[in-house]
Design a protein around this motif. Sequence first.
Motif, PDB file in Angstrom:
ATOM      1  N   TYR A 187      10.338   3.774   3.378  1.00  0.00           N
ATOM      2  CA  TYR A 187      10.432   5.236   3.403  1.00  0.00           C
ATOM      3  C   TYR A 187       9.325   5.809   4.278  1.00  0.00           C
ATOM      4  O   TYR A 187       8.133   5.610   4.023  1.00  0.00           O
ATOM      5  N   ASP A 188       9.729   6.562   5.275  1.00  0.00           N
ATOM      6  CA  ASP A 188       8.796   7.187   6.209  1.00  0.00           C
ATOM      7  C   ASP A 188       8.223   8.474   5.610  1.00  0.00           C
ATOM      8  O   ASP A 188       8.929   9.232   4.933  1.00  0.00           O
ATOM      9  N   LEU A 189       6.938   8.733   5.859  1.00  0.00           N
ATOM     10  CA  LEU A 189       6.285  10.007   5.573  1.00  0.00           C
ATOM     11  C   LEU A 189       6.569  10.510   4.152  1.00  0.00           C
ATOM     12  O   LEU A 189       7.026  11.638   3.935  1.00  0.00           O
ATOM     13  N   VAL A 190       6.270   9.669   3.160  1.00  0.00           N
ATOM     14  CA  VAL A 190       6.568  10.059   1.776  1.00  0.00           C
ATOM     15  C   VAL A 190       5.608  11.126   1.261  1.00  0.00           C
ATOM     16  O   VAL A 190       5.831  11.682   0.171  1.00  0.00           O
ATOM     17  N   LYS A 191       4.568  11.445   2.018  1.00  0.00           N
ATOM     18  CA  LYS A 191       3.716  12.573   1.632  1.00  0.00           C
ATOM     19  C   LYS A 191       4.455  13.902   1.748  1.00  0.00           C
ATOM     20  O   LYS A 191       3.984  14.927   1.254  1.00  0.00           O
ATOM     21  N   GLY A 192       5.620  13.898   2.391  1.00  0.00           N
ATOM     22  CA  GLY A 192       6.343  15.133   2.640  1.00  0.00           C
ATOM     23  C   GLY A 192       7.202  15.603   1.484  1.00  0.00           C
ATOM     24  O   GLY A 192       7.746  16.707   1.538  1.00  0.00           O
ATOM     25  N   TYR A 193       7.376  14.793   0.449  1.00  0.00           N
ATOM     26  CA  TYR A 193       8.162  15.203  -0.711  1.00  0.00           C
ATOM     27  C   TYR A 193       7.633  14.469  -1.935  1.00  0.00           C
ATOM     28  O   TYR A 193       6.976  13.432  -1.816  1.00  0.00           O
ATOM     29  N   LYS A 194       7.901  14.965  -3.095  1.00  0.00           N
ATOM     30  CA  LYS A 194       7.308  14.421  -4.308  1.00  0.00           C
ATOM     31  C   LYS A 194       7.830  13.017  -4.605  1.00  0.00           C
ATOM     32  O   LYS A 194       8.996  12.703  -4.348  1.00  0.00           O
ATOM     33  N   PRO A 195       6.974  12.165  -5.185  1.00  0.00           N
ATOM     34  CA  PRO A 195       7.407  10.797  -5.526  1.00  0.00           C
ATOM     35  C   PRO A 195       8.542  10.768  -6.541  1.00  0.00           C
ATOM     36  O   PRO A 195       9.256   9.765  -6.632  1.00  0.00           O
ATOM     37  N   TYR A 196       8.719  11.846  -7.271  1.00  0.00           N
ATOM     38  CA  TYR A 196       9.830  11.941  -8.224  1.00  0.00           C
ATOM     39  C   TYR A 196      11.158  11.635  -7.532  1.00  0.00           C
ATOM     40  O   TYR A 196      12.040  10.985  -8.108  1.00  0.00           O
ATOM     41  N   TYR A 197      11.308  12.098  -6.285  1.00  0.00           N
ATOM     42  CA  TYR A 197      12.575  11.928  -5.576  1.00  0.00           C
ATOM     43  C   TYR A 197      12.754  10.492  -5.087  1.00  0.00           C
ATOM     44  O   TYR A 197      13.885   9.987  -5.049  1.00  0.00           O
ATOM     45  N   THR A 198      11.654   9.829  -4.739  1.00  0.00           N
ATOM     46  CA  THR A 198      11.770   8.406  -4.393  1.00  0.00           C
ATOM     47  C   THR A 198      12.324   7.637  -5.579  1.00  0.00           C
ATOM     48  O   THR A 198      13.201   6.769  -5.426  1.00  0.00           O
ATOM     49  N   ALA A 199      11.814   7.948  -6.779  1.00  0.00           N
ATOM     50  CA  ALA A 199      12.330   7.289  -7.979  1.00  0.00           C
ATOM     51  C   ALA A 199      13.810   7.605  -8.179  1.00  0.00           C
ATOM     52  O   ALA A 199      14.611   6.720  -8.520  1.00  0.00           O
ATOM     53  N   MET A 200      14.187   8.862  -7.957  1.00  0.00           N
ATOM     54  CA  MET A 200      15.593   9.257  -8.103  1.00  0.00           C
ATOM     55  C   MET A 200      16.493   8.456  -7.164  1.00  0.00           C
ATOM     56  O   MET A 200      17.529   7.907  -7.573  1.00  0.00           O
ATOM     57  N   TYR A 201      16.085   8.367  -5.895  1.00  0.00           N
ATOM     58  CA  TYR A 201      16.927   7.691  -4.901  1.00  0.00           C
ATOM     59  C   TYR A 201      16.985   6.182  -5.152  1.00  0.00           C
ATOM     60  O   TYR A 201      18.042   5.563  -5.025  1.00  0.00           O
ATOM     61  N   ASN A 202      15.856   5.596  -5.529  1.00  0.00           N
ATOM     62  CA  ASN A 202      15.858   4.150  -5.785  1.00  0.00           C
ATOM     63  C   ASN A 202      16.613   3.803  -7.063  1.00  0.00           C
ATOM     64  O   ASN A 202      17.275   2.767  -7.135  1.00  0.00           O
ATOM     65  N   ASN A 203      16.492   4.639  -8.088  1.00  0.00           N
ATOM     66  CA  ASN A 203      17.249   4.376  -9.315  1.00  0.00           C
ATOM     67  C   ASN A 203      18.746   4.466  -9.059  1.00  0.00           C
ATOM     68  O   ASN A 203      19.544   3.797  -9.734  1.00  0.00           O
ATOM     69  N   VAL A 209       9.371   0.265   0.062  1.00  0.00           N
ATOM     70  CA  VAL A 209       7.948   0.481   0.332  1.00  0.00           C
ATOM     71  C   VAL A 209       7.786   1.830   1.012  1.00  0.00           C
ATOM     72  O   VAL A 209       8.557   2.187   1.906  1.00  0.00           O
ATOM     73  N   GLY A 210       6.810   2.605   0.538  1.00  0.00           N
ATOM     74  CA  GLY A 210       6.586   3.928   1.080  1.00  0.00           C
ATOM     75  C   GLY A 210       5.372   4.001   1.985  1.00  0.00           C
ATOM     76  O   GLY A 210       4.370   3.306   1.765  1.00  0.00           O
ATOM     77  N   GLU A 211       5.456   4.861   3.014  1.00  0.00           N
ATOM     78  CA  GLU A 211       4.332   5.110   3.906  1.00  0.00           C
ATOM     79  C   GLU A 211       3.570   6.333   3.385  1.00  0.00           C
ATOM     80  O   GLU A 211       3.807   7.462   3.808  1.00  0.00           O
ATOM     81  N   PHE A 212       2.656   6.103   2.443  1.00  0.00           N
ATOM     82  CA  PHE A 212       1.776   7.163   1.964  1.00  0.00           C
ATOM     83  C   PHE A 212       0.447   6.964   2.690  1.00  0.00           C
ATOM     84  O   PHE A 212      -0.430   6.230   2.243  1.00  0.00           O
ATOM     85  N   TRP A 213       0.325   7.628   3.831  1.00  0.00           N
ATOM     86  CA  TRP A 213      -0.807   7.377   4.738  1.00  0.00           C
ATOM     87  C   TRP A 213      -2.043   8.094   4.196  1.00  0.00           C
ATOM     88  O   TRP A 213      -2.272   9.273   4.448  1.00  0.00           O
ATOM     89  N   ASP A 214      -2.841   7.341   3.452  1.00  0.00           N
ATOM     90  CA  ASP A 214      -4.045   7.896   2.848  1.00  0.00           C
ATOM     91  C   ASP A 214      -4.976   6.741   2.506  1.00  0.00           C
ATOM     92  O   ASP A 214      -4.536   5.738   1.935  1.00  0.00           O
TER      93      ASP A 214
END
Length: 732
Positions: free
Chosen positions: A206-222, A230-235
Motif C-alpha cells: 500500500y502506497d502512502l498510507v499516511k494519507g488515510y486512516k489505518p482503519y481503512y487498511t484493516a477494512m480492505y484487507n479483511n 505491507v504499508g509505506e508509512f514513511w516515518d
Amino acid sequence: MKKIYLLLLSLVVSVGAMAQGWPSSYKGVMLQGFYWDGYEDGSWKSLINQADELSEYFDLIWVPQSGYCNTLENQMGYAPIWWFRHDSAFGSETDLRRMIQLYKSKGVGIIEDVVINHRNGNTNWCDFPTETWKGHTMSWTLADICRNDDGGNTRQQGYDVTGAYDEADDFLGFRDLDHTSANVQNNIKLYLDFLLQDLGYAGFRYDLVKGYKPYYTAMYNNHAKPTFSVGEFWDGNYTSVTNWIKEGKYTSAAFDFPLQISMKEAFNSGNWGGLANKGIAGDPAMSRYAVTFVDNHDTFREEMHNVHNNILAANAFILALPGTPCLFLKHWQWYKDELKKMIKARKEAGITNESKIIRQEAVPGGYITVVQGTHGKIMVINGFPQNINTDGFEAVSVGTSENPNYAFYISKAPESLTYEDGKTFAFFEAPADWGSHINVWAWNDTNGVQTNLYAQWPGVSATQVAVAGNGLAIYKWVYEGTDGKIPTHIIFNNNNGKQTGNMSFVNGGYYVSTSTSPEAVVYPSSLYLNREFTQGKRATVCMPFTILPEEMSKLDGDLYELKNEKDGVLYFGKVNRLEAFRPYMFIPHSSGKKFAPFAYKPMLVGEAKSETAGQYSFSGVLSRKHLVSTGSLTYYGYRESDGTYVKVGATLGAYISGNRAYFSTASGVPAKQMILMEGETTDITRPVQDEAAANRVVYTIDGMRIGEDVNPATLRKGVYVVNGKKVVMGAR
C-alpha cells in the motif's frame, strides 16, 4: 506388539492469527523488482527472463502499480487512472499475467503496488473513468474526493468536490480519495478482488498510507484477505509506525523506516553504536510485521540512500535480522554474488520474521549481532572491530574491496548431528513438556512379519546431543545391536505416557513430535547433507525429495537415469530434475557437499524405486541395506573410490549405504562390460572378480579388456579407455 495410541499434541492456531497481514515465522526474502525510471530493468519481460535465477533466492517480488495511466511511456504508476486495464510502461497486460503465473509456478508471489490514497483524472482533474469487471460497474462522483483536496486548490479550480475533509495527510498533485465514502470503499474492495482473483497477485504494497486512516487498511484487507500486505508509512519514529500497524488491527506489515533511517545514519557516519536501534525488527513483539530494507525507489532517487561502500554492509545487517528483508533491485544488480551467499545462509539457518536476537553488542570499531534461527545462527559483524571470536561459525561473505566493513557468518552444524557411516540411528526434537527422559521403540515389519528390536516396551533411552534453534532438546538414538536388524518403524516416548505415532523409519532422519501421521520425518537427514562428492567422479544417489528443473543449479552437477541396455552395455541419459525415491548416477561439477543446499526440503516418506533395462536392475536405497547374492540373483555394489562395480558375495554379503543405488541381475547373466553416459564412455566396469584395482587398466573402446599396465608400443594406434578415460594410444 500391543496397540499404541497416538497422543494428540496441541497445534491449535486461531483463525484471527491466520488472517493477519503477514505470515508468522515467515522465512521468505523479498525483492523490490524496479527502481524509478527503470522501465527496461523492471519490465515484465525482463523479470520473466530472470525467473530461474530470482526464484532461487526470492519468495516475493514487489512490482510497480501496473494499471494503465493513459500512456505506455515514462509513467511509474503513481498517478493511477485505470484500475481494470493493466498495460503500462513496464509491459502489456498479457506479459504481466504471464509473469505473475510463471513466478507462481516457481513458488514466488508477486506483490502489487496499490495506490489508493489518490487518483488522477482521465481528461481533467476529477473525471475518474467508469469501469466494469465481472458485471460490477465502478463509477465515481465529485463526492468521492476530499473536500479540502490539494489544500483547497481543487475547489478553487472550479471542481465542486463534496467529500469529507481529509482525515490524514493531504497529498498535493492528484485527487485524494475520501475513504469515508461507501462508494470509494466498495470500489477499492472490487479493485483489490480483481488484483488477487483475476490478475493473480499474491498481496499488496500500500502506497502512502499516511494519507488515510489505518482503519481503512484493516477494512480492505479483511475483505480481500491477501496473504501479504505491507504499508509505506514513511516515518522514522518507531511509535508512529507501530501504532499504524496496531490501529490497522495487525492486518498489515509495515516497511521498517525507523530501522532504515537509523541504519543510514550509522553506516554513513561510522557510528556503529547507532546499530543498536533495530527499529521494528528489533522488537520481538512486532518483528513479524517489519519489512526491512536498505533503499527503495524513492530513497534512491532522492539521493537519500546509503553511500556505495556501505550498501553490502547494510544489506548484510538486515539479512541477519528478524523481519522480512526486502532487497532493492539496483543493489541486487551491483552485488548479487555476495547477496546470493547471504540469502542462502539466512535460509539455511532458518531465520524468520520472528527469530530471536541473542546477541547485540557494540565493540571497539564495530557492532556484533547474532540471531538464532530454526536450524542455526547467523552472526553479522559491522565496522572494523579486531580479534572477534568466531569459533563455531563459518564465513559466508566477509566484505569486498569496495564494501569492506562487514562479515557475515553461519553457525557450524553440531558435530553430534553428523552422519555416522555404518550406523542405524535417528534424531528426535522433544517437546518442552516431555521431560528429559526420552525412549525409543523400533521394529521391522516386512511382508506382515513383525520383528521388535527390543524385548520390552518402552525400548531404550536416547541421549541428548544438542539444542535446536527453537530451544528444544535434540535426542539421538543409535541401535547398538549386532544382529543386523534394520527397523522400518519407530516410536519416541517418555516415562509419563506421551509418545509419537507409529512413524516410518529413515536412517539418520530428524523427527519432530508435532506430526500425527507417518510423514513425521520433516527435516533432511544429515545422511546426504554431509555426504562429500568429488569433482567429475561418478556416484549413485537416491533421495527422499524432488529437485525441480529450476533448482538444479543448486546441485552443481549432472544427473543421469538408466535408459536401456544392449549387449551388456548400460546406457544412461541426462535429466533436468531429480524425482524422489528414484536411483540416478550423479557427476558433480565441483567437490563438496552437493546436497547441503537442499536442507530446506522436507523429507518425503516412501519406498525406494528400481529401474530396469534388459536383464539389469538399478535400485535405490534410502537407508543402509544388507545385500546377499543368491543362486538366482547377483548384486553389484558401486565403489566410488575407484569407479568400479564389485560383486556381492553369497556368504557374508555387503552393506549398501543409504541414499545410494546398486545393480542386480539374474545369476548367470554375463557381467556388464560398459556404462555409457549420453553416448560417451565415461567409465568401464571391472570384471566380476573381487580383485584389487590396478594402477592402469586398459580396455578397447567397445569394452574388451586388454590388461593392466599395458605398454602402448604393443598396441595398434586407436582410442582406448584407461582408468575410465578415453585416450589415444598405440604405435604411430
